[in-house]
Structure formats: structure tokens, C-alpha cells
Design an enzyme around this catalytic site. Sequence first.
Site, PDB file in Angstrom:
ATOM      1  N   THR A 186     -41.006 -18.537  17.968  1.00  0.00           N
ATOM      2  CA  THR A 186     -39.962 -19.737  17.981  1.00  0.00           C
ATOM      3  C   THR A 186     -39.623 -20.319  16.651  1.00  0.00           C
ATOM      4  OG1 THR A 186     -41.755 -21.258  18.314  1.00  0.00           O
ATOM      5  CG2 THR A 186     -40.519 -20.212  20.408  1.00  0.00           C
ATOM      6  N   GLU A 230     -38.081 -18.202  24.502  1.00  0.00           N
ATOM      7  CA  GLU A 230     -38.998 -18.279  25.564  1.00  0.00           C
ATOM      8  C   GLU A 230     -38.429 -17.705  26.639  1.00  0.00           C
ATOM      9  OE1 GLU A 230     -38.816 -20.740  23.440  1.00  0.00           O
ATOM     10  OE2 GLU A 230     -40.599 -21.653  23.249  1.00  0.00           O
TER      11      GLU A 230
HETATM   12  P1  AMP Z   1     -34.331 -21.038  20.121  1.00  0.00           P
HETATM   13  O1  AMP Z   1     -35.690 -20.604  21.034  1.00  0.00           O
HETATM   14  O2  AMP Z   1     -34.468 -21.367  18.834  1.00  0.00           O
HETATM   15  O3  AMP Z   1     -33.098 -20.275  20.545  1.00  0.00           O
HETATM   16  O4  AMP Z   1     -33.858 -22.638  20.706  1.00  0.00           O
HETATM   17  C1  AMP Z   1     -33.692 -23.032  21.827  1.00  0.00           C
HETATM   18  C2  AMP Z   1     -33.308 -24.209  22.135  1.00  0.00           C
HETATM   19  O5  AMP Z   1     -31.726 -24.280  21.558  1.00  0.00           O
HETATM   20  C3  AMP Z   1     -32.808 -24.623  23.120  1.00  0.00           C
HETATM   21  O6  AMP Z   1     -33.893 -25.170  24.127  1.00  0.00           O
HETATM   22  C4  AMP Z   1     -31.854 -25.677  23.234  1.00  0.00           C
HETATM   23  O7  AMP Z   1     -32.479 -27.128  22.872  1.00  0.00           O
HETATM   24  C5  AMP Z   1     -31.065 -25.356  22.127  1.00  0.00           C
HETATM   25  N1  AMP Z   1     -29.833 -24.585  22.585  1.00  0.00           N
HETATM   26  C6  AMP Z   1     -29.475 -23.234  22.856  1.00  0.00           C
HETATM   27  N2  AMP Z   1     -28.268 -23.088  23.312  1.00  0.00           N
HETATM   28  C7  AMP Z   1     -27.696 -24.341  23.281  1.00  0.00           C
HETATM   29  C8  AMP Z   1     -26.607 -24.595  24.048  1.00  0.00           C
HETATM   30  N3  AMP Z   1     -25.518 -23.874  24.328  1.00  0.00           N
HETATM   31  N4  AMP Z   1     -26.254 -26.106  24.111  1.00  0.00           N
HETATM   32  C9  AMP Z   1     -27.197 -26.977  23.389  1.00  0.00           C
HETATM   33  N5  AMP Z   1     -28.230 -26.426  23.115  1.00  0.00           N
HETATM   34  C10 AMP Z   1     -28.663 -25.254  22.921  1.00  0.00           C
END
Ligand code: AMP
Length: 543
Positions: A186, A331
Site C-alpha cells: 500500500t 487491499e
Molecule cells: P490505494 O490502496 O492506494 O489505491 O488507496 C485506496 C484509497 O483511495 C481508498 O481507500 C480511498 O480513500 C481512495 N479512493 C480510491 N478510489 C476513490 C474514489 N473513486 N473516490 C474517492 N476516494 C477513492
Amino acid sequence: MLGLMQNHPLLISSLITHAERHHAEAAIVSRRVEGDVHRTTWGGIAKRSRQVANALNTLGLSRGDRVATLAWNGYRHLELYFGVSGAGYVLHTLNPRLHPEQLAWIVNHAEDSVLVFDTTFLPLVKAVHTQCPTVKHWIALCDAAAVPADSGVPGLQSYEAWMGQQPDTYDWPQFDEHTASSLCYTSGTTGNPKGVLYSHRSTVLHAYGAALPDALNLSSRDSIMPVVPMFHANAWAVPYSAAAVGAKLVFPGGALDGKSVYELMEAEQVTMAAGVPTVWQMLLGHMEAGGLRFGTLQRTVIGGSACPPAMMDTFKQRYGVDVIHAWGMTEMSPLGTVCILKGHQEGLAADAQRSVRLKQGRVVYGVDMKIVDPDSGAELPWDGKTYGDLLVRGPWVTAGYFKLDNSALLKDGWFHTGDVATIDADGFMQITDRSKDVIKSGGEWISSIDVENIAMAHPAVAMAACIGMPHPKWDERPIVVVVKKPGAQLSREELLAFYEGKTAKWQTPDDVVFVEAIPLGATGKMQKMKVREQLADYRLPIA
Ligand code: AMP
């Protein structure tokens, strides 16, 4: 009584075997770091992924050993996706945008045995290789002639020389579908990054789910450009799902500027693209400046962070392209929800449709979600207004991080996403915020995403980050940190006036701070922690 159906394990190798048998001629096009555009087919990828498997088998690795990649989106990376996992090793996709120290930390934590990298990242490899004692084999994704003699990396081999001489026949091994297939850390905005370890089963099920009509809706008739990197959460399943459906793939490599992406899209008649908002901003900027139009693009999936409404409107109104808003996490493999209207919503007025499309969407079958009260844990209603902590579960949701104590991770089998959301009666989920970014003003919550979206709709604003500042009376009040578009004029007062009528007065930011740039993280998301650090000396104007 057990069913009487065949018991075939769900293995990643079955995806490439299928693609070769049924879609051997479908094109795989890649802009390479060498500067040219390379063409192959699913048939070519299948052959070379078997060569990769044979080459890996000469290295004396054990099943489950980690083979790391540090690479852009391209055909060689795709061969590794199938060759590494298919042969029973674990593909560890590393994010080249990380700081060298963080990268070395991850390589050591994962205990990578092999590291395969695009030549663009040689300086990064030089910076970290002495700190990565587990890596025994360094392989550069290029021809033998392109490996610099003075690379400084002992034993550095060329990928083409290493795998090119191997036979292209290989029987993919059959094993338990729960076997680990790939690993992705992550972004780690707080604390150390955490490794999410996917299995063959989770990956194949996710590939089925992602291809569904109410998800990414992929087919053999599509020409897909994954701009989302293959080092970030499996490029949202596109490499695997595209193999399952036999779609053409168009890889942009490292050239992510608007001009390069646009020209490749047009040349390869891309119908569907996927990426985070920051990339599309560069593309739209280029198109606006040149008065350009899309020839074939029908839809673009936007996720990773909230899609600004202004971006969705520009795609639709100016260019006739549907934006499909999606939400997920590393995740979750990563797909959780996709925003496709239900049948009964298609008759809604344009404005009402738009407000649905701006939500993060409905779950893909395979994912279950709920919102709960952060204190009591009680489940909250699906009324589109009540917000709470978002929890998920399903066969492609993590059950624990690699090599960490996971005993407290899942409460009653649910994974806590760290996002705060509402869910409406139709099951459409809308993210209000990351729980740590929510602004608590006088006991009420203000969504930083809502405040940012209004600023982003102003024609002079290129990027906006809303953060909470300590306030003696209200606990916290929002301010908005803004990067102006090049050459644009905008004052604090003008932007604050722009909020009038668009949101409640108490949800309007107290101040505007103009900056040259907002720091972006390794996956293109705004780093609000860094913005807060930069404003350490800032004080709210308190009347
Ligand atoms: P990652 O694991 O780095 O892809 O981050 C995941 C996080 O990105 C999620 O828990 C959200 O907080 C944020 N996220 C992903 N897609 C969206 C979306 N369409 N709108 C708002 N936040 C998002």
C-alpha cells in the site's frame, strides 16, 4: 452431498492459455522506453511468458519466491505478470515513484530474490542495490546491447538475453488456487507500507468480476488503454480481465503527458481507458489547448481518488465520453464499486443522473459492504445521507498483511477501509472522505472532497486540497489550498465568493492559500499530510 462438477483450480496461467487459444491475434501495443511503439499479440505474450517461466526456473528459486518488477505499463511487464505467477512464483510490483529508502525497505521486507526493471529506473536501482541483500538477480528490461557496461550493478543481465534463448514451450504447473500469486504494498501514507498478498483464486475471481457489464464492461471488441500503472493494484485488473475477454491492450509506457497519451489513443483507436484524475487533467489540458477531439474513446474509468465533477462534465459535455467512477483499494485487488446507472435511473433528468454518476457506485458481485457507526459499530441505514465507516468483505478482499500480526485486522470478518461513506437505497456508495481527512467543525462533519470539488469547478483552479485547521471555537475549520492554472488570475475573495450558493455557509472554507504545487504521492494522490506540514506556521484568520 458434494456436487459432481470438475475441480479445476483457478490459476492465472489459465488466463493466458485462454487468451492464446481464442484471441491469439488480438494486438498488444506498447510505447517503450526505447522511444518506439512496439506491437505484439496475445499469442506473442503467451509464448514469451512461457520463456520467462523457463528462464526463472533456471535461477534455482523455490515456489513462492518473490520476483519484483520496477516497470512501466508495457508488453514485457505483461509477460512477467503471467510468467512469474504462472510458474508458481510471486510477482511483486514495486512503485518506482517511491523514495529510494522506502523502496529498499519494501524490497527487504518482501525478501525479493529477483528484481526486473525498466532501464529508466537504473539510477534508482543504483541507489538501492547495495541495500537489498536478498536480491540475487538484477535484470534490465532491454536488449543485451542496451545494458550499460558501467551500470555499477554487479551481474546485471539483459532481459532479452536472459529469457530470449529459452524454449517457448512449457506446461504450466497445476497447484492449489489459494497459492500466493502477487504482492503489492500500500502507498503507506502513515507508518510503513503494508504488503497485500493476492492469490491465484482471488485474482481470477476479481478478473471475472471486473469484466462484468456493470463493472468495467470489457470485451474482445475493446481497445483498452490502462493508464493506471501495473505497479499500482494490478492496474485495476485490466491485464487479467483483458486476457479473459481477449481485448486489445494499448500501453502508454512512461510517456504520461497529455500529448503522448492522446496521440497513442488516437493511433490505436482506444475505446476505453482507465486512470486516476491527475492523469486525465494533463490529457484534457492538452486537448483544450489544441482544440482536439477523440475519434474512438467511448468511456474512461476514473478512480483512485474522487473524480472532480468538473472533469466528468468536461469529458461528457465537450467530448461525449462517459466517465465511469470507480472505487477500490490495494487491499481489495482493487475493485470495490463501479458507478453504472440502474435501469430505472436511465429515465432520470440529466441533473439527477449526474448526481448519481458522481457517486463511487455499486459493489461488483463478490464484494459485500456496509457502513457502521464508528463508536458503537452498529450498522447504519442506506438512505444516502447517513455516513459512517465503510467496511467490506469478499473473496478478493485481504485477510491479512504480509508478515504482520493480523489478529486484530478483521472484526467479524469485515475489513475496515478507513473511508467514510453514505450508501443510498439503490446501493450506490459515496465516499465522504478518508476518515483521517474529515473536518469536524462544531460537532458537524465537513467533507473535504466536497470543498475541493467546488474549487476545482472554478476555471482558474488546477488543483485544490481542503484541510482542517485548529479553531478555538469550532475545533476545526476548513481551508482550501489551491494551485492556479498557468497564467490564470484568481484572488482569495473571488474564490470564496464562488462558494456562495453552492454549499452551506458553515461548509465554506475560512481561507484560501495559494501554492505553486500540491505534493502528490507515488500513486498520484494528493498528500494532505505533506500539505499540513507545509502549513505548519499557518494560522487561521479569526475575526
Ligand atoms: P490505494 O490502496 O492506494 O489505491 O488507496 C485506496 C484509497 O483511495 C481508498 O481507500 C480511498 O480513500 C481512495 N479512493 C480510491 N478510489 C476513490 C474514489 N473513486 N473516490 C474517492 N476516494 C477513492
